[in-house]
Design an enzyme around this catalytic site. Structure first.
Site, PDB file in Angstrom:
ATOM      1  N   LYS A  72      10.764  26.759  -8.692  1.00 10.32           N
ATOM      2  CA  LYS A  72      10.678  27.028 -10.131  1.00 10.32           C
ATOM      3  C   LYS A  72      11.934  27.722 -10.670  1.00 10.32           C
ATOM      4  CE  LYS A  72       7.663  30.162 -11.546  1.00 10.32           C
ATOM      5  NZ  LYS A  72       7.594  30.438 -10.172  1.00 10.32           N
ATOM      6  N   THR A  74      14.897  27.862  -9.273  1.00 14.27           N
ATOM      7  CA  THR A  74      16.000  26.922  -9.092  1.00 14.27           C
ATOM      8  C   THR A  74      16.023  25.901 -10.229  1.00 14.27           C
ATOM      9  OG1 THR A  74      15.846  27.185  -6.696  1.00 14.27           O
ATOM     10  CG2 THR A  74      17.018  25.249  -7.496  1.00 14.27           C
ATOM     11  N   ARG A  95      13.701  37.018 -14.167  1.00 13.69           N
ATOM     12  CA  ARG A  95      13.312  38.334 -13.651  1.00 13.69           C
ATOM     13  C   ARG A  95      14.270  38.781 -12.548  1.00 13.69           C
ATOM     14  NH1 ARG A  95       7.750  37.180 -11.297  1.00 13.69           N
ATOM     15  NH2 ARG A  95       8.794  35.200 -10.965  1.00 13.69           N
ATOM     16  N   LYS A 106       9.037  35.828   1.281  1.00 17.48           N
ATOM     17  CA  LYS A 106       9.252  34.879   0.194  1.00 17.48           C
ATOM     18  C   LYS A 106      10.729  34.647  -0.102  1.00 17.48           C
ATOM     19  CE  LYS A 106       8.040  34.068  -4.641  1.00 17.48           C
ATOM     20  NZ  LYS A 106       9.399  34.109  -5.225  1.00 17.48           N
ATOM     21  N   ALA A 274       3.571  38.099 -10.818  1.00 17.45           N
ATOM     22  CA  ALA A 274       2.584  37.433 -11.668  1.00 17.45           C
ATOM     23  C   ALA A 274       1.190  37.409 -11.055  1.00 17.45           C
ATOM     24  CB  ALA A 274       3.024  35.999 -11.965  1.00 17.45           C
ATOM     25  N   PHE A 302       4.904  32.468 -10.179  1.00 17.67           N
ATOM     26  CA  PHE A 302       3.851  31.714  -9.491  1.00 17.67           C
ATOM     27  C   PHE A 302       3.397  30.513 -10.324  1.00 17.67           C
ATOM     28  CE2 PHE A 302       3.272  35.872  -7.226  1.00 17.67           C
ATOM     29  CZ  PHE A 302       3.781  35.430  -6.015  1.00 17.67           C
ATOM     30  N   PHE A 383      12.615  15.459  -2.672  1.00 11.75           N
ATOM     31  CA  PHE A 383      13.117  15.666  -1.318  1.00 11.75           C
ATOM     32  C   PHE A 383      13.465  14.301  -0.707  1.00 11.75           C
ATOM     33  CE2 PHE A 383      11.246  19.664  -2.146  1.00 11.75           C
ATOM     34  CZ  PHE A 383      11.691  20.578  -1.199  1.00 11.75           C
ATOM     35  N   TRP A 411      18.861  21.397  -6.922  1.00 13.81           N
ATOM     36  CA  TRP A 411      19.173  22.151  -5.697  1.00 13.81           C
ATOM     37  C   TRP A 411      20.431  21.569  -5.042  1.00 13.81           C
ATOM     38  CZ3 TRP A 411      19.795  21.440  -0.475  1.00 13.81           C
ATOM     39  CH2 TRP A 411      19.748  22.592   0.313  1.00 13.81           C
TER      40      TRP A 411
END
Length: 558
Positions: A72, A74, A95, A106, A274, A302, A383, A411
């Site tokens: 998200k 990214t 954030r 994470k 979140a 999230f 991907f 990405w």
């Protein structure tokens, strides 16, 4: 040859001086307070003194997270760079990362691959010291509370009804439950206590929702820290702590300016989780992004049931913000996990698993479109193992809801891989008119507001409020807090309060265990399931892989 890591990509970037980024954003030198060469604080006076209309607000959210990852942040950064590449004036607002996930499991929150904000190491570590200031203000209030009791307790504080905890920005399960004040009369009043992680502190929520320094002071003064023997709330204002707390926070409140790998201006400011807080960057940073850019791209933590719900029902309601469009991020891999596939099998085409998992995406999309009335696009992070058949399946299902699907390769390609998404976002902003509305009115009772979120957003059948929580609801209603919005703290891994219920579960109830007021932030916190406000480290923490060489170069940071 292995693909470079995020930190290797970030360290290879030739950053521009922050003064140049500020100039690109239209920030005059008089508002710029550099923190070294590549970071700066921006004077909030810019919001008062610079004329001009606000730009379009774009929210990036996601499906329910899985270990397969969604990307998200990214995507948020790549979308901003994509908008810039197609000639749009854009500013991104994110954030700040917490050290808990950075050293835990994470990872950080600076994006990934070729869609990152830099300097990545600084942002993921101490940055400009905002979190340290928030922790210090939190712990000053705790110290003044206990000292008040020690010095005679003129406010009649009941030590058994203290609700304020100390905090530290680290995953440390050992601090969840402690007994302090031991060692005799001179060392305080013995009592059960505990720590929250800093991002779960109400100070963080107040910090992110404050619209000015004056508003910050007013919010801090309303924070409820305990109850008296007579059952009345005791506030930070009662303890005369507000002036000193504001002094600790006054510089931190200034939004931080950095840049993406491609030189797009980025505000990175504030960082509540979140799943246990409202999960959005600061109102002041968002407003600056809107003031300076024709497009302001932001994200909420999230899945959309957590971050987006709180962004829309809490932040937008309080700050008067109105999004123009929403991006819902998904991956084929994650949707197959929601369909019951194990992580080791995600590289194989499996349309049956995808069909079982895609209701998760469709519920999030339906909520954005039908509950909140906002235009929406699905961004699929592709991907190499994703097959054309799987991609076409997602596109067809989303089309049935009247929503377009765009492939994102930010990405691997940075802004170039976000150009198609950028064009669709611009189309939504120009051609579709949002009919923004909240998922519940404030006039409902506390229980009714919780139930509205569970039924309308989560897809559940109702709530089960435990007797202790019902007693809290009754008391909060008596004290006049029933008109506040609710901030539900629950697992991020499911629409329900049970992390193993993947996909889009139905006919479930959410168990409410605890309800407390965050009067300074201006909402009620509803704790469900087994949610905790102090995480622990995993068996193999990410911290074990981080190192620094003799020249000060950091390695192993993702």
């Amino acid at each position: 040859m292995p693909y470079p890591t995020d930190i290797e990509i970030a360290q290879a970037c030739e950053m521009q001086p922050i003064s140049k980024i500020a100039a690109r954003a239209g920030i005059c030198d008089e508002y710029l307070e550099p923190y070294g060469k590549y970071k700066a604080k921006i004077d909030p006076a810019l919001l008062r003194e610079c004329p001009g209309e606000d730009g379009k607000l774009i929210l990036v959210t996601a499906i329910t997270p899985t270990p397969a990852g969604e990307g998200k942040t990214t995507t948020t950064i790549g979308l901003a760079d994509g908008l810039s590449r197609i000639g749009k004036n854009v500013v991104v607002a994110l954030r700040e990362p917490s050290l808990g996930p950075v050293f835990g499991i994470k990872g950080g929150a600076a994006g990934g691959g070729y869609a990152q904000v830099v300097p990545m190491e600084d942002i993921n570590l101490h940055f400009t010291g905002d979190f340290h200031a928030i922790g210090a203000a939190n712990n000053l209030l705790a110290a003044m509370l206990d000292n008040h009791i020690q010095q005679g307790n003129a406010l009649h504080i009941d030590p058994r009804r203290i609700t304020w905890k100390r905090c530290v920005d680290m995953n440390d399960r050992q601090l969840r439950f402690v007994v302090d004040g031991l060692g005799g009369k001179a060392n305080g009043t013995p009592r059960e206590d505990g720590f929250d992680i800093t991002v779960a502190s109400e100070i963080m929520a107040v910090f992110c929702l404050a619209s000015s320094l004056t508003d910050l002071k007013e919010r801090l003064s309303r924070i409820v820290v305990a109850y008296s023997y007579e059952g009345e709330p005791v506030t930070a204002g009662d303890l005369k702590a507000v002036g000193a707390m504001t002094a600790l926070l006054k510089d931190a409140l200034k939004p931080n300016l950095v840049q993406t790998l491609e030189g797009t201006p980025a505000f990175v400011h504030g960082g509540p989780f979140a799943n246990i807080a409202h999960g959005c960057n600061s109102v002041m940073a968002t407003r600056m992004a809107l003031k300076l850019g024709d497009y302001a791209v932001t994200e909420a933590g999230f899945g959309a049931d957590l971050g987006a719900e709180k962004f829309l029902d809490i932040k937008c309601r309080m700050a008067g913000l109105k999004p123009s469009a929403v991006v819902v991020v998904a991956t084929v891999r994650a949707l197959k996990m929601h369909g019951g596939l194990s992580k080791k099998d995600l590289g194989q085409e499996d349309l049956a698993a995808l069909e079982k998992g895609i209701p998760n995406l469709l519920r999030h999309v339906s909520n954005i479109r039908n509950v909140y009335g906002l235009p929406c696009v699905v961004a699929v992070n592709r991907f190499p193992t994703d097959t054309d058949a799987e991609i076409e399946f997602i596109i067809a299902k989303c089309r049935e809801l009247g929503v377009n699907t765009v492939l994102s390769t930010v990405w691997a390609e940075g802004g170039k891989g976000g150009e198609a998404l950028a064009r669709e976002v611009v189309r939504l902003c120009e051609e579709e008119k949002p009919e923004f509305r909240f998922s519940y009115p404030l006039e409902l009772s506390i229980s009714e507001k919780i139930e509205a979120i569970v039924k309308r957003i989560y897809g559940g059948s109702g709530v089960s409020i435990l007797p202790a929580a019902q007693k809290q609801i009754d008391e909060l209603t008596r004290l006049g807090f029933a008109g506040l919005p609710v901030c539900v703290a629950k697992t991020q891994y499911s629409f329900s309060d049970d992390p193993v219920k993947l996909g889009a579960p139905e006919d479930f109830t959410v168990t409410v265990k605890n309800v407390k007021v965050s009067a300074g932030a201006g909402f009620l916190v509803v704790l469900t399931g087994d949610i905790m406000t102090m995480p622990g480290l995993p068996k193999v923490p990410a911290a074990e892989k981080i190192d620094v060489d003799e020249f000060g170069k950091i390695s192993g940071l993702f």
